[in-house]
Write an enzyme that holds these catalytic residues in place. Structure first.
Site, short mmCIF file in Angstrom:
data_model
loop_
_atom_site.label_atom_id
_atom_site.label_comp_id
_atom_site.label_asym_id
_atom_site.label_seq_id
_atom_site.Cartn_x
_atom_site.Cartn_y
_atom_site.Cartn_z
N GLU A 763 0.87 -1.18 0.00
CA GLU A 763 0.00 0.00 0.00
C GLU A 763 0.90 1.22 0.00
O GLU A 763 1.75 1.37 0.88
CB GLU A 763 -0.91 -0.02 1.23
N CYS A 797 -2.43 8.38 4.45
CA CYS A 797 -2.42 8.07 3.02
C CYS A 797 -3.77 8.36 2.39
O CYS A 797 -3.86 8.59 1.18
CB CYS A 797 -2.03 6.60 2.81
#
Length: 1001
Positions: A763, A797
């Site tokens: 990720e 994020c």
């Protein structure tokens, strides 16, 4: 209840009902269209929902075409009355049809607003208020437009409030006196009565920022109160959502005990649907006694407080929020319990008549009758209290109460249509609820000709306090259903006090050692890594081991030996380790959050949410593995047995980030372990202390030695070696794009001794956008954008780093977002009210400052990073407009509080701009157009799309999290497929026929 009092109540209900029926024909003033529409809404829930949503969005429509488009979108699928539907059909067939339909809608909504709103401003409202006065009704004015997101909103409301008090005092001075309305048996009453919403006077009027919020409200309210005292006006504090109930009572105490305000007539609302309202009312009565019975610094005794007892207007919202969060529901579940509590609070007010003034705000005839009858039993004259009702609702009952000689005060909102929409929708909800006056009027008779409303019944007893909510211990063999770990309910004082004690405890223990952990043994290293408080870099949080190649080789070898036994351990037993670790974390939850405050710079709410998410991963993945262990369904024809089961892949490397220092590593490590793999875990260099707590939790849960290795150290040493190691079967990583892509590349190389194609779960972040549509509610959009962009200083994020504004909404949106961001409190997150803490380290600070400087070259900076504490890695929010889609501030992942604003002409253009990025992690849309929302959810390029809510804060099991494109590769964390990435599926097919015989099926 005594039989004679019950008989009196029943008689009064009948009397009020009979009188109201006489007044109904000549007092009913609503238009045929409005009455027909509301009657239809009562019995058609789908129409009701769409109607209220249309009423809500209507002020944001730009022209006739826009009005018609929204009409069609909202009512295309709803069951609508024929006359309403006919209007839409004709719009497409007659000349100027769209203009006519828009004009009709505009006219009827204006009429509807006029039914509940007394005027657009103080001057315009005076004629209607004077008309009420001449009829024998007093008033309390509520100034609409109360949503405040920044200081400018709060200052504007304060000015409007001051102007309203001034104009009402001056304008009402010439009105004929009315002894009933201006005096009770306690003393003189103010002619002008104003209701104030404290949340409108400060954007910080909230549980965690209570001190600053109360101080800001006091600063803005004092000039208004001084004017009110000079003009002998009454000021009443409205009670809003439960979140601010205690803060409002704290404000009341400040005002009630201020010697300079002793002569001011002051009041507050108590909501009977709240389970703690009776206790609050007792405290208010005691406060009023103190105010009236004690000389305040020579100013003399103060006037008694007035309590407006109401049921409460936010039952649905309070219930939904509490159940979604897993908190105790603060309101009574059953209407009869609210009724009973209302009468209990009524008795308490009557028992303390003289020490406090009572006002009964209700449209429930039994509650009204009970207040009157019980007052008479207590020897209180009819003029010794007030009945309060809403302007525009149940006006025949208004007339009936006046005819009975009772003191009636009408709650009269003043404001423009746009800021009044929230109020209008609340009134519509009340009008069409199951217990509303309008619904009772529309209900068929139950027996004979007796209407439902005329059948009073004594309420049931008020339930006792809720038992303390505790999560039962998990039985590893029979786990119950997964439940999200509730976030801290900051509005409750014991929760805040517990967090403060935990922070103090953590602070006293800082500077602890973090070892490496290999084969069940703690190991020190010759070199160390200092983890410091990013808010105060001089403060050492933890000193961790710094591992090298030898430690890495050793840890992998140990994991390889331990793996077969752990792989063959029953899934239920592996899951039990996770459940035990979750219990360990839950017992230390406040301390774990406190450690994150100091080591990761997370404010209270962010730190608590991170610990909750870690617990969720443990609970969710444990249960999910138990299900997967049952095998996947496959077909087995006669004479053949086919099964598919899952087995662990081997030794895995988990390389974790610092920004969610407990949740993300817990998710990756727990998933790898529960699926039967051995793990070597490398934490982020910035947060090894928090990561070590995960190891302690798993050890406490019963994880066997050797199955987990813990190797703090430099990424270029430990992380790189793990990725390249031939015995490592998979890598789970969360972090930057540069490192993630390098991992993908290195993992794709087969090295000597390597028997697996490495599985990579990576990720890598995002460049996430929120689209704000032209019809968006900016009161909703602004908090969404600010929370998404600047929560945890933009170091998520999923954070919003691009804001795309559609059409004419741009300028106001930017101004309000900038104003709200400028008001964020920046400082050490150990302070309860801080919104933004530091960036994680000096490197991050330098990078974000460089982008903030770059912003002035690529656009117009409307908010330059405000002043921040000198000590620590702080950077304030930066907002830049006029940015091109290809600008670096609009394309680079900055990972800090820099927000780029882009313009779009249409929703299609906005989606194209939002998709103009290599990343595809999160995206959001704020809109009140069903068609635009549907288009965005189909076209936005993101793994997680959020509608009318913040784009951060995904919850395990609810919003499985993860993106695609250059945001990463792999299935969604916290979702049903995530564990499959760490498993190898094995299919077994057996011929069950032997010599013509087969086992019975």
């Amino acid at each position: 209840m005594p039989a004679d009092l019950e008989a009196d109540v029943a008689a009064l209900v009948g009397q009020i009902t009979e009188l109201s029926e006489r007044h109904r024909s000549r007092l009913a003033s609503a238009s045929w269209w409005n009455d027909r529409m509301l009657d239809w809404a009562i019995s058609h829930p789908s129409f009701k929902t769409q109607l209220f949503r249309f009423v809500d969005v209507f002020p944001a429509t730009t022209d006739d075409e826009d009005v018609v488009r929204h009409l069609e979108e909202y009512f295309r699928e709803a069951e609508v009355p024929h006359a309403f539907d006919l209007g839409l059909e004709l719009a497409e067939r007659v000349p100027f049809g769209p203009a006519l339909s828009a004009r009709v809608a505009r006219r009827n909504i204006a009429r509807l607003a006029g039914r509940f709103i007394v005027g657009t401003g103080p001057a315009g409202a005076l004629d209607n208020l004077h008309a009420l006065w001449r009829k024998g009704s007093a008033f309390t004015v509520d100034l609409l437009g109360e949503k405040t997101v920044d200081n400018a909103d709060a200052d504007r409301y304060a000015r409007r409030l001051d102007e309203m008090v001034a104009q009402l005092v001056a304008g009402s001075a010439a009105w004929a006196p009315d002894d009933l309305l201006e005096r009770d048996d306690i003393g003189p009453l103010a002619r002008v009565n104003v209701s104030v919403k404290p949340t409108a006077l400060s954007a910080h009027f909230a549980p965690l920022s209570r001190e600053e919020g109360v101080a800001e409200v006091l600063a803005r309210l004092r000039p208004v109160l001084a004017r009110a005292a000079r003009g002998r006006a009454h000021v009443h504090l409205d009670m809003e959502h439960y979140d601010v109930k205690d803060v409002t009572l704290e404000l009341l105490e400040h005002l009630a005990t201020d010697p300079e305000l002793a002569p001011l007539q002051l009041g507050v609302v108590v909501q009977a649907y709240l389970k703690d309202s009776y206790a609050d009312l007792r405290d208010i009565v005691e406060l009023s006694r103190r105010r009236t019975g004690t000389a305040l610094s020579g100013a003399g005794a103060g006037t008694p407080l007035t309590v407006r007892l109401v049921r409460g207007a936010y039952w649905d919202a309070e219930t939904i929020q509490a159940r979604a969060e897993g908190w105790p529901v603060p309101v009574f579940d059953a209407k009869e319990h609210t009724d009973a509590n209302y009468e209990r609070c009524t008795r308490l007010l009557h028992e303390n008549h003289g020490s406090v003034r009572a006002a009964f705000g209700t449209h429930n005839l039994r509650s009204t009758a009970y207040a009157i009858a019980s007052a008479r039993v207590a020897g209180i004259p009819d003029s010794g209290y007030e009945i309060q009702m809403l302007y525009g609702m149940a006006t025949p009952i208004h007339a009936a109460l006046r005819q009975l000689g009772l003191r009636l005060r009408v709650y009269a909102p003043v404001g423009e249509l746009v800021p009044g929409m929230a109020y209008l929708v609340r009134r519509l909800l009340e009008n069409t609820s199951n217990e509303s006056f309008l619904r009772q009027r529309a209900s068929p008779p139950s027996t004979g000709t007796e209407p439902v409303r005329a059948r009073p019944s004594a309420p049931v007893a008020v339930p006792g306090p809720d038992p303390v909510a505790t999560r039962p211990p998990t039985d590893p063999g029979f786990p119950g259903p997964y439940r999200h770990e509730p976030h801290a309910e900051w509005r409750r004082r014991p929760v805040r006090d517990g967090a403060r004690r935990a922070l103090d405890h953590v602070a006293a223990g800082l500077g602890f050692d973090v070892p490496a952990w290999i084969d069940g043994h703690e190991e020190a290293t010759s070199t160390v890594i200092d983890s410091v408080d990013p808010s105060c870099p001089r403060r050492l949080v933890a000193r961790s081991a710094s591992c090298g190649d030898d430690h890495t080789e050793h840890a992998v070898a140990v994991a390889e030996r331990a793996w077969p036994a752990w792989r063959d351990t029953r899934a239920e037993a592996r899951a039990a380790v996770l459940f035990g670790a979750a219990a360990w974390m839950r017992a230390r939850r406040a301390e774990l959050a406190g450690l994150e405050v100091y080591e990761a710079g997370k404010p209270w709410a962010d730190a608590d949410a991170d610990v909750c998410e870690a617990i969720d991963f443990l609970e969710y993945y444990g249960r999910r593995m138990v299900e997967l262990a049952k095998g996947a369904p496959v077909e087995s024809p006669p004479g053949e047995s086919n099964t598919m089961r899952y087995t662990g892949r081997g030794v895995g490397a988990v390389i974790a980030p610092w920004n969610f220092p407990l949740a993300i590593p817990t998710g990756m490590v727990a998933a790898a372990l529960v699926t039967g793999n051995a793990v070597v875990f490398k934490p982020a260099e910035q947060t090894p202390g928090t990561a070590w707590r995960l190891v302690e939790a798993l050890r406490a849960g019963g994880l066997p030695d050797g199955v987990l290795g813990f190797l703090p150290g430099p990424g270029e040493v430990v992380g790189a070696k793990l990725v390249r190691h031939p015995k490592v079967a998979f890598v789970a990583f969360t972090g930057s794009k540069a490192v993630g892509l390098d991992i993908v590349e290195q993992a794709g190389v087969q090295r000597p001794g390597q028997r697996d194609v490495k599985r990579v779960v990576v990720e890598m972040g995002g460049k996430n956008a929120i689209v704000v549509d032209g019809d968006a509610d900016l009161d909703q959009a602004v908090p969404i954008v600010v929370a998404s962009a600047f929560g945890y200083s933009g170091q998520k994020c999923s954070a919003c780093s691009r804001l795309v504004a559609v059409g004419g909404v741009h300028d106001e949106l930017v101004a309000r977002v900038a104003g709200a961001a400028a008001g964020l409190r920046i400082g050490h997150p150990a302070a309860m009210g801080v919104d933004m803490g530091p960036l994680i380290d000096a490197e991050a600070q330098a990078r974000v400052r460089a982008y903030a400087r770059m912003a002035s070259d690529e656009g117009d900076v409307v908010l330059d990073s405000p002043e921040v504490p000198a000590d620590g890695y702080f950077v304030g929010p930066t907002i830049v407009t006029g940015v091109a889609p290809d600008a670096r501030v609009a394309t680079d992942e900055i990972f800090g509080p820099v927000l780029a604003v882009l313009r779009a002409d249409t929703i299609g253009d906005a989606i194209a701009i939002a998709n103009h990025t290599d990343y595809a992690l999160t995206a959001g849309i704020v809109s009140r157009s069903p068609a635009h929302i549907e288009l965005a959810t189909r076209r936005l390029r993101a793994g997680n799309i959020y509608v009318n809510r913040a784009i951060t804060g995904a919850v395990v099991g609810r919003q499985p999290f993860g993106g695609y494109g250059l945001s990463g590769v792999g299935s969604k964390a916290g979702g049903p497929d995530y564990l499959l990435q760490f498993l190898e599926p094995v299919a077994v097919s057996e011929n069950t026929v032997r010599q013509g015989f087969a086992p019975a099926e």
